[in-house]
Scaffold this motif. Sequence first.
Motif, short mmCIF file in Angstrom:
data_model
loop_
_atom_site.label_atom_id
_atom_site.label_comp_id
_atom_site.label_asym_id
_atom_site.label_seq_id
_atom_site.Cartn_x
_atom_site.Cartn_y
_atom_site.Cartn_z
N GLN A 109 0.83 -1.21 0.00
CA GLN A 109 0.00 0.00 0.00
C GLN A 109 0.87 1.26 0.00
OE1 GLN A 109 -3.45 0.11 -0.21
NE2 GLN A 109 -3.05 2.26 -0.59
N ASP A 112 2.31 1.73 -3.44
CA ASP A 112 1.27 2.16 -4.37
C ASP A 112 0.94 3.64 -4.15
OD1 ASP A 112 -0.64 1.40 -6.45
OD2 ASP A 112 -2.16 1.86 -4.93
N ASN A 113 0.86 4.06 -2.90
CA ASN A 113 0.61 5.48 -2.61
C ASN A 113 1.74 6.35 -3.15
OD1 ASN A 113 -1.74 4.79 -1.30
ND2 ASN A 113 -0.85 4.92 0.76
N GLU A 114 2.98 5.90 -3.00
CA GLU A 114 4.13 6.66 -3.50
C GLU A 114 4.08 6.78 -5.02
OE1 GLU A 114 7.67 8.88 -3.51
OE2 GLU A 114 6.14 8.51 -2.01
N LYS A 115 3.73 5.70 -5.70
CA LYS A 115 3.63 5.74 -7.17
C LYS A 115 2.52 6.70 -7.60
CE LYS A 115 3.94 1.14 -7.81
NZ LYS A 115 3.85 -0.12 -8.55
N GLU A 116 1.41 6.67 -6.90
CA GLU A 116 0.31 7.58 -7.23
C GLU A 116 0.73 9.03 -7.01
OE1 GLU A 116 -3.03 8.86 -8.83
OE2 GLU A 116 -2.39 6.76 -8.82
N ARG A 117 1.47 9.29 -5.94
CA ARG A 117 1.95 10.65 -5.67
C ARG A 117 2.88 11.11 -6.80
NH1 ARG A 117 6.25 13.19 -4.14
NH2 ARG A 117 7.51 11.34 -3.81
N ARG A 119 2.87 10.02 -9.92
CA ARG A 119 2.08 10.25 -11.14
C ARG A 119 1.41 11.63 -11.10
NH1 ARG A 119 0.50 4.58 -10.21
NH2 ARG A 119 1.68 3.33 -11.70
N GLN A 120 0.90 12.00 -9.92
CA GLN A 120 0.30 13.32 -9.79
C GLN A 120 1.35 14.42 -9.98
OE1 GLN A 120 -1.64 13.28 -5.99
NE2 GLN A 120 -3.41 12.13 -6.75
N ASP A 123 1.98 14.79 -13.63
CA ASP A 123 0.90 15.55 -14.26
C ASP A 123 1.04 17.05 -13.98
OD1 ASP A 123 -0.23 13.27 -15.33
OD2 ASP A 123 -1.78 13.08 -13.77
N GLN A 145 9.08 1.21 -10.10
CA GLN A 145 8.48 0.14 -10.89
C GLN A 145 9.49 -0.96 -11.21
OE1 GLN A 145 6.69 2.48 -14.04
NE2 GLN A 145 4.68 2.33 -13.05
#
Length: 160
Positions: A109, A112-117, A119-120, A123, A145
């Motif tokens: 988890q 996954d949170n770090e990857k989402e951060r 990606r944001q 962007d 990854q």
Amino acid sequence: MIAKEELLLLKTKILPQGADSILDFLAARHQQVELTHIVLENVPLLIIGRHGMIARIPAAGSVQKVSKPDEILSRLRSFFNRQDVLYLFVNLPDLPVPSEVTELLREVQKRDNEKERLRQQIDEALSARDKELFIRATNELNRLQSEQNQPVVKSRRFQI
């Protein structure tokens, strides 16, 4: 009506003896099974609890109570020949999750949170046309990854 998957999901809980085969049987007839959160009176009912099961199934004009898995399965077979609904009351505890599994889930988890951060952040860098931030965030995401795709072998000895 209860979904077949929802019935089979009950097999991930601590079940009493004989409940596996009964849940498989019910899953095949899930269109005639309704889950209830209260114990109902005067209806066909199967109660599955941690220490056993009891079924109240109408037969020969009266409601009969049975508690042995073989008897329950036999009564359910004759019951489902009719198009009646069986109500199912479940009171089962979850299987205990080992601490190692909980720890692993937390790590996954967190990654996954770090990857989402990241990606944001990518962007935002694209929106702001910030090439330096974009490259930094992209490199970090690629590193995370690639770490995830490499097999991790840890040798641990668990003592009981």
